[in-house]
Design a protein around this motif. Sequence first.
Motif, short mmCIF file in Angstrom:
data_model
loop_
_atom_site.label_atom_id
_atom_site.label_comp_id
_atom_site.label_asym_id
_atom_site.label_seq_id
_atom_site.Cartn_x
_atom_site.Cartn_y
_atom_site.Cartn_z
N TRP A 85 23.02 -24.84 -64.47
CA TRP A 85 23.37 -24.82 -65.89
C TRP A 85 24.37 -23.73 -66.27
O TRP A 85 24.64 -23.53 -67.43
N GLY A 86 24.90 -23.01 -65.30
CA GLY A 86 25.97 -22.06 -65.56
C GLY A 86 25.57 -20.86 -66.40
O GLY A 86 26.41 -20.35 -67.16
N MET A 134 17.93 -18.75 -60.32
CA MET A 134 19.01 -19.35 -59.53
C MET A 134 19.39 -20.74 -60.04
O MET A 134 20.58 -21.04 -60.17
N PRO A 135 18.42 -21.62 -60.34
CA PRO A 135 18.83 -22.91 -60.94
C PRO A 135 19.55 -22.75 -62.27
O PRO A 135 20.51 -23.49 -62.54
N LEU A 162 9.78 -15.37 -56.64
CA LEU A 162 9.61 -16.77 -57.01
C LEU A 162 10.35 -17.09 -58.30
O LEU A 162 10.96 -18.17 -58.42
N LEU A 163 10.33 -16.19 -59.27
CA LEU A 163 11.08 -16.39 -60.51
C LEU A 163 12.58 -16.45 -60.24
O LEU A 163 13.30 -17.26 -60.82
N ALA A 219 20.28 -14.75 -66.28
CA ALA A 219 18.92 -14.69 -65.75
C ALA A 219 18.90 -14.06 -64.36
O ALA A 219 18.01 -13.28 -64.04
N VAL A 220 19.90 -14.40 -63.53
CA VAL A 220 19.95 -13.82 -62.19
C VAL A 220 20.19 -12.32 -62.27
O VAL A 220 19.60 -11.55 -61.51
#
Length: 98
Positions: free
Chosen positions: A30-31, A24-25, A17-18, A35-36
């Motif tokens: 936001w480039g 992913m967003p 879910l994270l 995080a991914v």
Amino acid sequence: MMSLFRWIGRFEGLSFLLLLGIAMPLKYIWGQPEAVRIVGMAHGGLFLAYVAMANYVALALGWSKRVWFLSMVASVLPLGTFIFEKKYLSETGSLPKK
């Protein structure tokens, strides 16, 4: 054994879910791909742990092929591990052989 499987499932579901809801967003809107990379790596490890533990528990407790298959499907669906736990894993640690 069942308690460990439940916790791995919870963490795997949360990491998925994270990954879908935050990482992913961040990457595609936001480039910010960092995080991914981080969440994706954690999720990958938890996914492998979930699948390995599901196979181990299925063999140890004699799950039917149907229940084993549903545990595998749960690992690739958002909220799947939570639904699988709620529906198939009883509080006593045993599983109905459906």
